[in-house]
Scaffold this motif. Structure first.
Motif, mmCIF file in Angstrom:
data_model
loop_
_atom_site.group_PDB
_atom_site.id
_atom_site.type_symbol
_atom_site.label_atom_id
_atom_site.label_comp_id
_atom_site.label_asym_id
_atom_site.label_seq_id
_atom_site.Cartn_x
_atom_site.Cartn_y
_atom_site.Cartn_z
ATOM 1 N N PHE A 26 0.808 -1.221 0.000
ATOM 2 C CA PHE A 26 0.000 0.000 0.000
ATOM 3 C C PHE A 26 0.848 1.281 0.000
ATOM 4 O O PHE A 26 0.295 2.379 0.132
ATOM 5 C CB PHE A 26 -0.938 -0.001 1.211
ATOM 6 C CG PHE A 26 -2.033 -1.032 1.127
ATOM 7 C CD1 PHE A 26 -3.040 -0.912 0.182
ATOM 8 C CD2 PHE A 26 -2.039 -2.128 1.978
ATOM 9 C CE1 PHE A 26 -4.047 -1.861 0.093
ATOM 10 C CE2 PHE A 26 -3.042 -3.080 1.901
ATOM 11 C CZ PHE A 26 -4.048 -2.951 0.959
ATOM 12 N N LYS A 27 2.157 1.148 -0.151
ATOM 13 C CA LYS A 27 3.016 2.332 -0.102
ATOM 14 C C LYS A 27 2.693 3.316 -1.225
ATOM 15 O O LYS A 27 2.721 4.530 -1.028
ATOM 16 C CB LYS A 27 4.488 1.918 -0.162
ATOM 17 C CG LYS A 27 4.973 1.211 1.098
ATOM 18 C CD LYS A 27 6.441 0.824 0.988
ATOM 19 C CE LYS A 27 6.908 0.107 2.250
ATOM 20 N NZ LYS A 27 8.324 -0.336 2.132
ATOM 21 N N LYS A 28 2.396 2.790 -2.412
ATOM 22 C CA LYS A 28 2.083 3.681 -3.526
ATOM 23 C C LYS A 28 0.797 4.464 -3.253
ATOM 24 O O LYS A 28 0.736 5.679 -3.484
ATOM 25 C CB LYS A 28 1.935 2.891 -4.831
ATOM 26 C CG LYS A 28 1.672 3.778 -6.047
ATOM 27 C CD LYS A 28 1.602 2.972 -7.338
ATOM 28 C CE LYS A 28 1.351 3.886 -8.531
ATOM 29 N NZ LYS A 28 1.263 3.110 -9.815
ATOM 30 N N ALA A 29 -0.221 3.781 -2.737
ATOM 31 C CA ALA A 29 -1.484 4.448 -2.406
ATOM 32 C C ALA A 29 -1.270 5.509 -1.338
ATOM 33 O O ALA A 29 -1.837 6.607 -1.404
ATOM 34 C CB ALA A 29 -2.511 3.422 -1.941
ATOM 35 N N ASP A 30 -0.450 5.201 -0.351
ATOM 36 C CA ASP A 30 -0.177 6.167 0.718
ATOM 37 C C ASP A 30 0.601 7.373 0.191
ATOM 38 O O ASP A 30 0.392 8.505 0.643
ATOM 39 C CB ASP A 30 0.599 5.492 1.855
ATOM 40 C CG ASP A 30 -0.256 4.478 2.608
ATOM 41 O OD1 ASP A 30 -1.483 4.506 2.461
ATOM 42 O OD2 ASP A 30 0.329 3.650 3.343
ATOM 43 N N ARG A 31 1.500 7.138 -0.779
ATOM 44 C CA ARG A 31 2.237 8.260 -1.390
ATOM 45 C C ARG A 31 1.302 9.164 -2.179
ATOM 46 O O ARG A 31 1.447 10.394 -2.164
ATOM 47 C CB ARG A 31 3.345 7.732 -2.304
ATOM 48 C CG ARG A 31 4.555 7.162 -1.582
ATOM 49 C CD ARG A 31 5.755 7.050 -2.507
ATOM 50 N NE ARG A 31 5.508 6.163 -3.632
ATOM 51 C CZ ARG A 31 5.750 4.856 -3.629
ATOM 52 N NH1 ARG A 31 6.256 4.283 -2.533
ATOM 53 N NH2 ARG A 31 5.511 4.116 -4.696
ATOM 54 N N VAL A 32 0.330 8.560 -2.848
ATOM 55 C CA VAL A 32 -0.655 9.364 -3.588
ATOM 56 C C VAL A 32 -1.449 10.229 -2.618
ATOM 57 O O VAL A 32 -1.673 11.424 -2.870
ATOM 58 C CB VAL A 32 -1.598 8.456 -4.404
ATOM 59 C CG1 VAL A 32 -2.746 9.276 -4.997
ATOM 60 C CG2 VAL A 32 -0.830 7.745 -5.507
ATOM 61 N N ALA A 33 -1.881 9.652 -1.508
ATOM 62 C CA ALA A 33 -2.628 10.416 -0.505
ATOM 63 C C ALA A 33 -1.793 11.570 0.028
ATOM 64 O O ALA A 33 -2.297 12.689 0.218
ATOM 65 C CB ALA A 33 -3.048 9.494 0.637
ATOM 66 N N LEU A 34 -0.509 11.332 0.240
ATOM 67 C CA LEU A 34 0.383 12.377 0.728
ATOM 68 C C LEU A 34 0.592 13.475 -0.317
ATOM 69 O O LEU A 34 0.674 14.659 0.020
ATOM 70 C CB LEU A 34 1.731 11.769 1.118
ATOM 71 C CG LEU A 34 2.783 12.730 1.680
ATOM 72 C CD1 LEU A 34 2.284 13.367 2.984
ATOM 73 C CD2 LEU A 34 4.103 11.993 1.929
ATOM 74 N N LYS A 35 0.628 13.077 -1.571
ATOM 75 C CA LYS A 35 0.831 14.042 -2.656
ATOM 76 C C LYS A 35 -0.271 15.103 -2.671
ATOM 77 O O LYS A 35 -0.020 16.279 -2.985
ATOM 78 C CB LYS A 35 0.866 13.309 -3.998
ATOM 79 C CG LYS A 35 1.029 14.218 -5.212
ATOM 80 C CD LYS A 35 1.032 13.405 -6.506
ATOM 81 C CE LYS A 35 1.129 14.314 -7.731
ATOM 82 N NZ LYS A 35 1.110 13.520 -8.995
ATOM 83 N N TYR A 36 -1.479 14.701 -2.338
ATOM 84 C CA TYR A 36 -2.609 15.634 -2.379
ATOM 85 C C TYR A 36 -3.010 16.127 -0.986
ATOM 86 O O TYR A 36 -4.147 16.542 -0.768
ATOM 87 C CB TYR A 36 -3.802 14.972 -3.080
ATOM 88 C CG TYR A 36 -3.528 14.747 -4.554
ATOM 89 C CD1 TYR A 36 -3.623 15.802 -5.457
ATOM 90 C CD2 TYR A 36 -3.115 13.498 -5.024
ATOM 91 C CE1 TYR A 36 -3.344 15.616 -6.799
ATOM 92 C CE2 TYR A 36 -2.833 13.306 -6.374
ATOM 93 C CZ TYR A 36 -2.949 14.370 -7.248
ATOM 94 O OH TYR A 36 -2.655 14.193 -8.579
ATOM 95 N N LYS A 37 -2.074 16.104 -0.085
ATOM 96 C CA LYS A 37 -2.323 16.598 1.267
ATOM 97 C C LYS A 37 -2.764 18.062 1.220
ATOM 98 O O LYS A 37 -2.274 18.853 0.413
ATOM 99 C CB LYS A 37 -1.061 16.462 2.127
ATOM 100 C CG LYS A 37 -1.272 16.778 3.600
ATOM 101 C CD LYS A 37 -0.030 16.440 4.401
ATOM 102 C CE LYS A 37 -0.208 16.812 5.872
ATOM 103 N NZ LYS A 37 -1.301 16.065 6.517
ATOM 104 N N ASN A 38 -3.716 18.404 2.087
ATOM 105 C CA ASN A 38 -4.245 19.769 2.226
ATOM 106 C C ASN A 38 -5.119 20.214 1.056
ATOM 107 O O ASN A 38 -5.436 21.404 0.944
ATOM 108 C CB ASN A 38 -3.116 20.784 2.441
ATOM 109 C CG ASN A 38 -2.335 20.522 3.714
ATOM 110 O OD1 ASN A 38 -2.916 20.130 4.725
ATOM 111 N ND2 ASN A 38 -1.023 20.708 3.662
#
Length: 336
Positions: A26-38
């Motif tokens: 799930f690291k890729k999914a978590d990176r995507v979520a972080l990319k769109y933070k805020n």
């Protein structure tokens, strides 16, 4: 015939949980979520599109949505307390209660969009909306929940909401509110602290502190035999339990009455192996508290079994720890 029986037993005990997706990182999914933070909430279709576009499976797409919500939406404890107070106050006046619920839903949605703050219903609503936009079947589950601070004598109406999501033809449970963070122990203000354990949790563990208004959302084979009374009487488990345990087995009750020198068994199924040197009890007798090692500890096939016997009469609070993680709490009244 024997083979069929084995398969039946295996399926009967195989609850939908994150281990179904052991092959997915799930690291890729978590990176995507972080990319769109805020990101703001004024364009949910665009947010859902951005979070899910480059992910290959529904479980990864849902993971990105879940992680984003838990990492960007703060829990508003003041709003939750006000709602609980009003609902308790109007519980015997259906008209006032209905008017309050309508007014509160509007206020909750407005605060969610404007300030990225909400309570459990807002978390569950947002997860469902984003999942629906990604063509992932998701439902809001209303029901009862209890923590160490819950007054169980006042649990007479649903007080929590979470989600059920359908992935690869099976329903799974998750709690975005409790996964998002915890109150600061000093200031009691919300702090983001993502708890991965509330994502596709084992229904058997989930049922210890979640009881849906519609019992089908227990997702248990014996859901019809699972009672609200058993839920109320069950032990207190903490957020760290979800990080460490696959499920909790014994003791089944929070409050226990035993005799001196009676052997008490504690049993858990772990997610991963642990060093038995790191398991302990913190036992409080009302006058002082002490760290106590179990009388015996065994581990087999990730089942952790511990025993303890009380030598003296009294009333004891027993807190179980794995290393520094508080897992569960029980009380024992020890008689002669």
């Amino acid at each position: 015939m024997i083979r069929f029986l084995f398969l039946f037993i295996f399926v009967f005990h195989s609850y939908a949980q994150i281990s179904d997706f052991d092959g997915i990182d799930f690291k890729k999914a978590d990176r995507v979520a972080l990319k769109y933070k805020n990101e703001k909430l004024n364009n949910l279709p665009e947010l859902a599109h951005n979070l899910t576009l480059n992910l290959a499976t529904d479980v990864e797409r849902f993971r990105a949505i879940f992680t984003w919500v838990c990492s960007n939406i703060a829990n508003d404890y003041g709003m939750f307390s006000k709602n609980m107070y009003k609902r308790q106050r109007f519980k015997n006046d259906s008209v006032k209660l209905k008017n309050w619920n309508t007014k509160f839903r509007k206020a909750t949605l407005k605060k969610l969009v404007k300030n990225n703050k909400t309570i459990c219903t807002g978390y569950a609503y947002l997860v469902k909306e984003l999942a629906d936009l990604a063509n992932i079947k998701c439902e809001i589950v209303h029901g009862f929940a209890k923590t160490s601070t819950t007054n169980i004598k006042k649990i007479d109406a649903p007080n929590h909401s979470w989600n059920a999501v359908k992935l690869d033809g099976k329903w799974y449970l998750c709690d975005p509110t409790w996964a998002s963070g915890i109150p600061n122990p000093t200031t009691f203000h919300f702090e983001f602290q993502f708890n991965d354990g509330f994502f596709l949790a084992n229904p058997r563990l989930f049922a210890i502190n979640h009881f849906p208004a519609n019992k089908k959302w227990l997702l248990l084979d014996d859901a019809n035999e699972t009672s609200f009374e058993a839920f109320i009487e069950s032990p207190i488990i903490y957020g760290k339990a979800y990080a460490n345990l696959n499920t909790h087995i014994a003791p089944e009750k929070m409050h226990n009455v035993i005799r001196k020198n009676e052997i008490v068994t504690f049993k858990f199924k772990l997610k991963d192996t642990v060093d038995v040197k790191n398991v302990r009890f913190l036992i409080d007798n009302g006058s002082n508290s002490s760290n106590i090692s179990p009388n015996s500890v065994t581990t087999k096939n990730n089942y952790l079994t511990l025993t303890h016997a009380f030598k003296y009469r009294g009333f004891y609070d027993v807190h179980f720890y794995i290393d520094k993680d508080l897992i569960s709490t029980y009380t024992f009244k020890v008689k002669s």
